[in-house]
Design an enzyme around this catalytic site. Structure first.
Site, PDB file in Angstrom:
ATOM      1  NE  ARG A 125      -4.104  -1.974   1.869  1.00  0.00           N
ATOM      2  CZ  ARG A 125      -4.006  -3.086   2.605  1.00  0.00           C
ATOM      3  NH1 ARG A 125      -3.043  -3.207   3.492  1.00  0.00           N
ATOM      4  NH2 ARG A 125      -4.874  -4.046   2.450  1.00  0.00           N
ATOM      5  CE  LYS A 147      -0.323  13.322 -15.124  1.00  0.00           C
ATOM      6  NZ  LYS A 147      -0.635  13.730 -16.504  1.00  0.00           N
ATOM      7  CD  GLU A 193       7.654  15.556 -22.883  1.00  0.00           C
ATOM      8  OE1 GLU A 193       6.897  16.537 -22.763  1.00  0.00           O
ATOM      9  OE2 GLU A 193       7.243  14.392 -23.066  1.00  0.00           O
ATOM     10  CE  LYS A 238       5.593  17.123 -14.706  1.00  0.00           C
ATOM     11  NZ  LYS A 238       5.748  15.847 -15.319  1.00  0.00           N
ATOM     12  CD  GLU A 248      -3.818  15.699 -16.607  1.00  0.00           C
ATOM     13  OE1 GLU A 248      -2.693  15.256 -16.281  1.00  0.00           O
ATOM     14  OE2 GLU A 248      -4.415  15.347 -17.623  1.00  0.00           O
ATOM     15  NE  ARG A 255       0.715  16.465 -13.611  1.00  0.00           N
ATOM     16  CZ  ARG A 255       1.393  15.782 -12.702  1.00  0.00           C
ATOM     17  NH1 ARG A 255       1.026  15.812 -11.453  1.00  0.00           N
ATOM     18  NH2 ARG A 255       2.441  15.072 -13.046  1.00  0.00           N
ATOM     19  CG  ASN A 259      -1.647  15.848 -20.693  1.00  0.00           C
ATOM     20  OD1 ASN A 259      -0.613  15.371 -20.222  1.00  0.00           O
ATOM     21  ND2 ASN A 259      -2.806  15.795 -20.069  1.00  0.00           N
ATOM     22  CG  HIS A 262       1.955  14.371 -24.191  1.00  0.00           C
ATOM     23  ND1 HIS A 262       2.637  15.549 -24.423  1.00  0.00           N
ATOM     24  CD2 HIS A 262       2.790  13.600 -23.448  1.00  0.00           C
ATOM     25  CE1 HIS A 262       3.817  15.483 -23.825  1.00  0.00           C
ATOM     26  NE2 HIS A 262       3.939  14.314 -23.239  1.00  0.00           N
ATOM     27  CG  HIS A 266      -0.237   9.295 -25.457  1.00  0.00           C
ATOM     28  ND1 HIS A 266      -0.884   9.521 -24.278  1.00  0.00           N
ATOM     29  CD2 HIS A 266       1.070   9.513 -25.189  1.00  0.00           C
ATOM     30  CE1 HIS A 266      -0.022   9.862 -23.342  1.00  0.00           C
ATOM     31  NE2 HIS A 266       1.180   9.876 -23.880  1.00  0.00           N
ATOM     32  CG  HIS A 287       6.981  10.012 -24.663  1.00  0.00           C
ATOM     33  ND1 HIS A 287       5.624   9.898 -24.885  1.00  0.00           N
ATOM     34  CD2 HIS A 287       7.139  11.100 -23.864  1.00  0.00           C
ATOM     35  CE1 HIS A 287       5.002  10.876 -24.243  1.00  0.00           C
ATOM     36  NE2 HIS A 287       5.896  11.616 -23.614  1.00  0.00           N
TER      37      HIS A 287
HETATM   38  N1  GLY Z   1       3.996  14.533 -18.233  1.00  0.00           N
HETATM   39  C1  GLY Z   1       2.783  15.227 -17.972  1.00  0.00           C
HETATM   40  C2  GLY Z   1       2.486  15.382 -16.511  1.00  0.00           C
HETATM   41  O1  GLY Z   1       3.293  15.037 -15.676  1.00  0.00           O
HETATM   42  O2  GLY Z   1       1.421  15.817 -16.161  1.00  0.00           O
END
Ligand code: GLY
Length: 384
Positions: A125, A147, A193, A238, A248, A255, A259, A262, A266, A287
């Site tokens: 956990r 994330k 990025e 960031k 997000e 947040r 993206n 992205h 993706h 990526h």
């Molecule tokens: N890589 C996008 C984020 O961390 O929200």
């Protein structure tokens, strides 16, 4: 060279991203400072792509700091960022006797960091994790913000980051000398990025775009001092965005702005047959290469919606090309198929697609259900 230290505040968590040179030999003491009370055991998960000497330096430093340390490895490919690898690492952690008071250290690129972070988030956990990113992409993006997750294989598709959770690290340690030996494509992938950050930075860092353009040669030749500055400025952007909207959930912006590019990326990065120069002998898109194409597609889609000018699209393409990243790609499946893949993207909320589109230099906005003709125009703009 001086070490930079950028603070991240996300919900209850507060931690530092340390950026400097020669830090890997001190990971043990730098971890001990923040792991209070100290763990007895640390499971080190190292990217198989790293030189053995790098992994051994970190393992040795953890042992010298008094932690019982066991090293395991993880393969940094999207296919290996899987439930199976997640299960294997849990078994390794259980066999080594990792308990709630212990910790994991991730040493590698974004894939290894996300996978290890997710194992840490869920093992018994939740245990603490230290991120030691070894690629530019992981330093400026993946290791910061909490994330974590793995991809899901379903219906013949690889669904990116479909299973995961938010789990902030206790510290991020980025030692830039490891970038010297990074494969050229991997290095440029991280720059995608950074370009993304210049397109969303706005008032957070109004000169980031110009600074990045002016220093591109020094960045591409990997000068430590300029890399430290690049990473610190990108992490600061960031960190601010994550602090304002950790999970997000903001109705607009927030947040989700991270993206940018992205949703397009993706949809194409999991097509194994696509390579940046169309040569089937080369390794599939990384990526960051897909993000670079996604930035161009997003700019073109925004142009179609009259959100930005032709000049803006030209500048975006120029920045991506100057970083030696792809701006177009051959053998792209037909546009309808790409659109289908985009609607499968996890960023489609309750069936509503949310795209991030530029509205001017350094400024973007989230757009719910963008017009299909704009998305088509974006996809067609990257078709070689
Ligand atoms: N890589 C996008 C984020 O961390 O929200």
């Amino acid at each position: 060279l001086s070490c930079r230290d950028v603070k991240v505040r996300a919900g209850d968590a507060s931690y530092e991203v340390l950026i400097g040179t020669g830090l890997l030999a001190d990971v043990g003491s730098l971890s001990r400072n923040v792991l209070v009370p100290p763990p007895r055991r640390i499971l080190l998960v190292a990217d198989t792509g790293l030189p053995d000497a790098t992994r051994d330096r970190v393992a040795g430093s953890l042992e010298s700091a008094g932690f019982g340390t066991h090293s395991v490895c993880a393969i940094a490919t999207e296919r290996e960022k899987s439930i199976q690898s997640f299960q294997r690492l849990h078994v390794e952690a259980a066999r080594f006797g990792i308990d709630r008071g212990d910790a994991l250290v991730a040493l590698g690129g974004g894939i290894v960091g996300d996978l290890t972070g997710f194992v840490a988030a869920t093992h018994r956990r939740g245990v603490r994790v230290i991120q030691c990113p070894t690629t530019l992409l992981a330093m400026v993006d993946a290791s910061v913000g909490g994330k974590t997750g793995v991809n899901l294989q379903a219906d013949g598709m690889l669904l990116k980051n479909f299973v995961g959770s938010f789990h902030q690290p206790e510290r991020v340690i980025a030692s830039v000398e490891v970038l010297e030996s990074l494969d050229e494509r991997q290095f440029r992938s991280g720059l995608a990025e950074c370009i993304k950050h210049t397109m969303i930075a706005g008032e957070l860092d109004p000169t980031l775009g110009d600074w990045t353009r002016d220093n591109l040669n020094a960045i591409l030749s990997r000068q430590d001092g300029v890399l430290i500055e690049l990473i610190a400025r990108n992490v600061a952007i960031k960190a601010s965005i994550v602090a304002s909207d950790e999970h997000e959930t903001a109705a607009t912006g927030g947040r989700a702005l991270l993206n940018l590019g992205h949703t397009f990326a993706h949809a194409i990065e999991t097509i194994d047959t696509l390579t940046p120069d169309g040569d089937p002998g080369n390794a599939p898109l990384l990526h960051g290469e897909a993000v670079a194409l996604g930035l161009v597609a997003a700019a073109s889609a925004a142009r179609q919606m009259k959100l930005v000018s032709n000049e803006f699209v030209r500048t975006t393409i120029e920045m991506v090309a100057d970083a030696k990243l792809p701006t177009q790609i051959s053998h792209l499946p037909d546009t309808g198929q790409i659109l289908d893949r985009m609607t499968h993207d996890k960023k489609a909320l309750g069936g509503v697609m949310r795209a991030v589109l530029p509205i001017g230099p350094g400024q973007c906005k989230t757009v719910e259900t963008p017009p299909l003709d704009a998305l088509r125009c974006g996809i067609d703009s990257i078709r070689a």
